[in-house]
Each structure stands twice: as C-alpha cells, then as structure tokens.
Design an enzyme around this catalytic site. Structure first.
Site, PDB file in Angstrom:
ATOM      1  N   HIS A 133     -20.470   9.567 -36.566  1.00 29.11           N
ATOM      2  CA  HIS A 133     -20.044   8.193 -36.277  1.00 29.11           C
ATOM      3  C   HIS A 133     -21.162   7.538 -35.462  1.00 29.11           C
ATOM      4  O   HIS A 133     -21.874   8.228 -34.730  1.00 29.11           O
ATOM      5  CB  HIS A 133     -18.751   8.260 -35.460  1.00 29.11           C
ATOM      6  CG  HIS A 133     -18.109   6.952 -35.173  1.00 29.11           C
ATOM      7  ND1 HIS A 133     -18.474   6.164 -34.109  1.00 29.11           N
ATOM      8  CD2 HIS A 133     -17.112   6.291 -35.808  1.00 29.11           C
ATOM      9  CE1 HIS A 133     -17.728   5.078 -34.099  1.00 29.11           C
ATOM     10  NE2 HIS A 133     -16.882   5.118 -35.118  1.00 29.11           N
ATOM     11  N   ASP A 210     -17.837  15.777 -30.789  1.00 27.99           N
ATOM     12  CA  ASP A 210     -17.038  14.574 -30.978  1.00 27.99           C
ATOM     13  C   ASP A 210     -15.744  15.005 -31.660  1.00 27.99           C
ATOM     14  O   ASP A 210     -15.719  15.287 -32.859  1.00 27.99           O
ATOM     15  CB  ASP A 210     -17.828  13.585 -31.851  1.00 27.99           C
ATOM     16  CG  ASP A 210     -16.978  12.405 -32.331  1.00 27.99           C
ATOM     17  OD1 ASP A 210     -15.756  12.436 -32.148  1.00 27.99           O
ATOM     18  OD2 ASP A 210     -17.559  11.467 -32.911  1.00 27.99           O
ATOM     19  N   GLN A 213     -11.622  12.789 -34.367  1.00 23.65           N
ATOM     20  CA  GLN A 213     -10.781  12.927 -35.564  1.00 23.65           C
ATOM     21  C   GLN A 213     -10.158  14.318 -35.669  1.00 23.65           C
ATOM     22  O   GLN A 213      -9.334  14.552 -36.556  1.00 23.65           O
ATOM     23  CB  GLN A 213     -11.591  12.633 -36.831  1.00 23.65           C
ATOM     24  CG  GLN A 213     -12.135  11.223 -36.921  1.00 23.65           C
ATOM     25  CD  GLN A 213     -11.048  10.158 -37.086  1.00 23.65           C
ATOM     26  OE1 GLN A 213      -9.883  10.455 -37.376  1.00 23.65           O
ATOM     27  NE2 GLN A 213     -11.425   8.912 -36.891  1.00 23.65           N
ATOM     28  N   LYS A 236      -6.311   7.522 -31.294  1.00 27.13           N
ATOM     29  CA  LYS A 236      -6.252   8.192 -32.609  1.00 27.13           C
ATOM     30  C   LYS A 236      -5.223   9.323 -32.584  1.00 27.13           C
ATOM     31  O   LYS A 236      -4.952   9.946 -33.604  1.00 27.13           O
ATOM     32  CB  LYS A 236      -7.619   8.736 -32.987  1.00 27.13           C
ATOM     33  CG  LYS A 236      -8.645   7.622 -33.199  1.00 27.13           C
ATOM     34  CD  LYS A 236      -9.942   8.170 -33.700  1.00 27.13           C
ATOM     35  CE  LYS A 236     -11.085   7.199 -33.576  1.00 27.13           C
ATOM     36  NZ  LYS A 236     -10.969   6.013 -34.414  1.00 27.13           N
ATOM     37  N   CYS A 374     -18.210   2.798 -39.579  1.00 24.80           N
ATOM     38  CA  CYS A 374     -19.149   3.104 -38.471  1.00 24.80           C
ATOM     39  C   CYS A 374     -19.873   4.415 -38.741  1.00 24.80           C
ATOM     40  O   CYS A 374     -20.130   5.205 -37.811  1.00 24.80           O
ATOM     41  CB  CYS A 374     -18.444   3.154 -37.119  1.00 24.80           C
ATOM     42  SG  CYS A 374     -17.619   1.627 -36.703  1.00 24.80           S
TER      43      CYS A 374
HETATM   44  N1  C6P Z   1     -13.520   5.803 -35.692  1.00 27.29           N
HETATM   45  C1  C6P Z   1     -12.619   4.813 -37.706  1.00 27.29           C
HETATM   46  O1  C6P Z   1     -12.016   3.924 -38.312  1.00 27.29           O
HETATM   47  P1  C6P Z   1     -13.602   5.125 -30.078  1.00 27.29           P
HETATM   48  O2  C6P Z   1     -13.690   3.821 -30.807  1.00 27.29           O
HETATM   49  O3  C6P Z   1     -14.568   5.214 -28.938  1.00 27.29           O
HETATM   50  O4  C6P Z   1     -12.210   5.483 -29.710  1.00 27.29           O
HETATM   51  O5  C6P Z   1     -14.007   6.247 -31.131  1.00 27.29           O
HETATM   52  C2  C6P Z   1     -15.233   6.202 -31.783  1.00 27.29           C
HETATM   53  C3  C6P Z   1     -15.274   7.287 -32.798  1.00 27.29           C
HETATM   54  C4  C6P Z   1     -16.054   8.396 -32.548  1.00 27.29           C
HETATM   55  N2  C6P Z   1     -16.082   9.433 -33.382  1.00 27.29           N
HETATM   56  C5  C6P Z   1     -15.369   9.435 -34.513  1.00 27.29           C
HETATM   57  C6  C6P Z   1     -15.416  10.639 -35.395  1.00 27.29           C
HETATM   58  C7  C6P Z   1     -14.569   8.349 -34.839  1.00 27.29           C
HETATM   59  O6  C6P Z   1     -13.862   8.367 -35.960  1.00 27.29           O
HETATM   60  C8  C6P Z   1     -14.537   7.225 -33.980  1.00 27.29           C
HETATM   61  C9  C6P Z   1     -13.752   6.004 -34.322  1.00 27.29           C
HETATM   62  C10 C6P Z   1     -12.699   4.737 -36.189  1.00 27.29           C
HETATM   63  O7  C6P Z   1     -13.113   5.773 -38.281  1.00 27.29           O
HETATM   64  C11 C6P Z   1     -13.136   3.383 -35.735  1.00 27.29           C
HETATM   65  S1  C6P Z   1     -14.780   3.013 -36.187  1.00 27.29           S
END
Ligand code: C6P
Length: 417
Positions: A133, A210, A213, A236, A374
């Site tokens: 991401h 990370d 997910q 999430k 992203c």
């Molecule tokens: N992915 C998606 O629609 P935040 O926004 O900081 O809570 O998470 C960012 C992020 C980091 N790593 C992974 C693997 C992610 O999937 C995400 C966020 C969302 O896939 C929004 S772009």
C-alpha cells in the site's frame, strides 16, 4: 491468549452476526438491500462498538492522564483498558509496547522518521515489496531521500504472489529494514510472513509488518511471528476511524526518539531541557483519540466472542464461491490469484471502466471499491489502470455474491449492450 484460544468463543451464526450490525438493515433507493462489499476500505461497526463509544461520551467523557477528578479517572481506565485489549489481541508481551496511532499510515510514518531516519545511511537498504500500500512505500522513499539509503523491491509473480526466491536473493547485510504487507489490500494475497520475517532477521534486518488487512481476518500473534513492529488500523476491524495501533518491541521503542512533541509525551519541560515520558506515552503527544481507542477495545471484545475457525471457513467459502461465480462471466479477468488469499476479489471487465462499473453497481445498492486501491505499483504490474474490488467480511453472504454477479450482468448490458 490469542483469539483462537479464547475459551468463550461461541458458534458462528451468520444471521445473528448480521443483526449485530445496524447498517446492514439499510435499504438503498428505498427498496434495495444494502450489499456492502467494501470491507477492505473500511468495515462496518457492530452495535457493541457504537454503544461503547456512546456510553463513553454520555457517562465518562474527560481527558486522560490529566485530571484527578472522577471522570478523568474513568476515562483513563477505559483508555488504558483498551490498550490492554489490543495487547491481548496481538499477544504483545506488554501493554507498554502498544502505541495508539491514527492508523497504519501514521504507524509507518512514525517508524520511518523515529526509527529509520537516525539509523540509515548511504549504502543501507530498505526492503519492501511490489504489493505494498502507498503507506508502506512513500514513507520509506522519503526517508531514503533524507538519508541516502536505497529502496529495494521484492517482485510480484503473474498470480500476485511475492517471488520468494527473489526475496531471499535481495536480503543481505545491507538490508537494515524489511517492511512488508501481511495481506494485500489490492489482491488479497496472504504472504508467508512468518517465514519472511525469519529470513529478514537472519541478516540482521528490523522487521516491520503492515497488518491492516490481516487483523480483520486472522488472529495475530506478534510473538509467534517474531516481528519487531506490527501495525493495524481499527476502522478495518470493526472499530471507529482515526484509531489504530503499533506494536513495537520494548527495547526498540525505548531507544527511539519521540515522533511528535507536545503534551502527554513529556515528564518535565523547561526552556533548558525536556525529559520525555515513559513508554507508551512517549509516542502519544497531545490529547489522544480516547473514544476511538475505547471503540477499538469494544471491537476486539466483539471479535473475541466469535468462533474464528468458523469465521475463516465462511470467509474462504465467500472467496471461493465469489471467484468461481465471477469467472463464469464473459470478459472478466480476476487480478490476483495467489494460492493463499483473504476474502478479496479484484477484477477487470473488458470495455467497462471500473468507475462506471462501481457507479452502476451502486445504483443497485452494491458497494464495491474501484480505483488503484492506493497500490499503484500493483496496477502497473498487471497493466491495468484500476480494478473493481469486492472485499468480504464475516457478515457477508453467498446471496450478496449472487447480487454482485447479477449486478455485473446488468453492467455489461448497460455498457456493452
Ligand atoms: N487501505 C483500501 O481501500 P489507514 O488508512 O492508515 O487506516 O490504512 C492504510 C492502509 C495500509 N495498509 C494496507 C494494507 C491498507 O489496506 C491500508 C488502507 C484501504 O484498501 C484504503 S486505501
């Protein structure tokens, strides 16, 4: 104790689980049931989480760690109680190793600036993967620019899995940081992260995962994984937005400089010198997201009473059923078919731009995400500008997969005739 080993897990009952999420009763355009398949972007919240947040504001609202009055004590207990719940959820050895952050993005920026920036120098390498991401790419590009270190990238294969041979080949004494996604948001690929962490550690790299997910789908055990840092996003995993957590090994966090300065992260301030607070407060400058943390604690409690063997089976069923149904549609290409996947299906339809597909589906009450998610390097690898992504949570049903398939047939009629 991890979620899987919790003794009070109840049987997974899809109907009663769906009843726990008020928004799932919504109708769109007055008649169509909401079909929410955008869980990788953000998941829906159970009533238990909504109630915990409301209860906090109705009965206990105060700032934390600051007052001697009763409300501040209660708010502090709730906030620190939530930290212990996150500690349990991740099986972290100590609650001091759990830092509340806004989400995974903030966790990665914190690590890039507080951990990596003082450490890296020219000749050092930061190893990430092609399926990251943007939040696990850009902070490392920034810190490489600041320090002269180089960014290395593990390539993807044609199925959307990481090339493990190439990964092994990229590791060397120069690899100071290995920062990798556990489960891909754009492809659903589940990486063999424990093995990758071990390999990275064997060359002396610090390992940063990370878990944005992974946390909504699998029990996480940072001690078993053996990683140094692990980041999660509350929104999430059925908690409010604007709250997440970073696990870090005590020894590493303790040696790091604070990320931001301000109230709460200090013990003593004068114009001559400032003494920083102990962990975890050293990394939590300013008034924190108290209600968000309490909501995250409630989400963890909610998840803990589910039967995770049954949850995993159900999500795998949705994935397999969904992939099989979609593959029967003409001119539809599933992007990402790695052998081990979470319940995420990205796809591309010939002659139908993903944004048009998403808009037409939305009129039928079906919410999917369209775009690059992203993860633009993933799109570049598969030579598509964007995909449509259906991402399932444990409250989704086979009927909702059928609604998606029906919706896509309609899309084809509208766009292609
Ligand atoms: N992915 C998606 O629609 P935040 O926004 O900081 O809570 O998470 C960012 C992020 C980091 N790593 C992974 C693997 C992610 O999937 C995400 C966020 C969302 O896939 C929004 S772009």
């Amino acid at each position: 104790m991890t979620l899987l080993s919790r003794p009070h897990a109840v049987q997974f009952n899809l109907e009663s689980v769906r009843d726990d999420f008020p928004i799932l009763k919504r109708r769109i355009s007055s008649s169509k049931p909401l079909v929410y398949l955008d869980n990788a972007a953000t998941s829906q919240k159970p009533k238990a989480v909504l109630d915990a947040v409301t209860q906090y504001y109705e009965c206990h609202n105060a700032n934390v760690h600051r007052g001697v009055h009763i409300l501040s004590e209660e708010a502090t207990d709730l906030y620190e109680g939530a930290r212990q719940k996150v500690q349990n959820f991740l099986n972290a050895p100590s609650s001091k190793e759990v830092i509340f952050v806004r989400g995974t993005t903030e966790a990665m920026n914190l690590l890039a600036q507080s951990y990596a920036r003082p450490l890296l120098q020219a000749g050092d390498e930061v190893l990430i993967s092609h399926m990251e991401h943007h939040s696990n790419i850009v902070p490392w590009q920034m810190v490489c620019e600041q320090t002269g270190a180089s960014l290395k990238v593990i390539p993807l294969d044609e199925y959307g899995a990481l090339n493990q041979e190439a990964f092994t080949g990229l590791l060397s004494k120069r690899t100071k940081i290995f920062a990798c996604i556990h489960v891909s948001n754009a492809l659903g690929t589940v990486n063999p992260i424990k093995d990758m962490i071990q390999q990275a550690k064997s060359v002396g790299a610090v390992t940063i995962i990370d878990g944005a997910q992974a946390a909504p789908h699998y029990p996480i055990d940072v001690q078993d994984l053996g990683c140094d840092f692990y980041a999660i996003s509350g929104h999430k995993m059925f908690a409010p937005t604007g709250i997440g957590a970073l696990f870090g090994r005590h020894e590493l966090l303790d040696a790091m400089a604070p990320y931001q300065g301000g109230g709460e992260m200090i013990k003593y301030v004068s114009f001559d010198r400032t003494l920083y607070n102990d962990l975890p407060h050293k990394f939590e400058a300013g008034t924190p997201n108290i209600s968000g943390a309490i909501g995250l604690g409630a989400a963890i409690d909610y998840m803990a009473q589910l039967d995770w063997v049954a949850v995993t089976e159900h999500e795998q069923d949705l994935l397999e059923y969904g992939q099989q149904q979609l593959s029967e549609l003409n001119s539809l290409r599933i992007i990402g078919q790695a052998p081990k996947k979470a319940s995420v299906i990205s796809f591309w339809m010939e002659d139908a731009h993903p944004h048009d597909v998403g808009t037409i589906l939305s009129h039928a009450g079906i919410c999917v995400r369209t775009g690059h998610h992203c993860a633009q390097p993933v799109m570049q690898h598969f030579d598509v500008p964007a995909t449509v992504r259906a991402s399932f949570a444990f409250y989704n049903t086979r009927d909702e997969v059928d609604a998606l398939v029906e919706g896509l047939r309609h899309v084809r009629k509208v766009l292609v005739g």
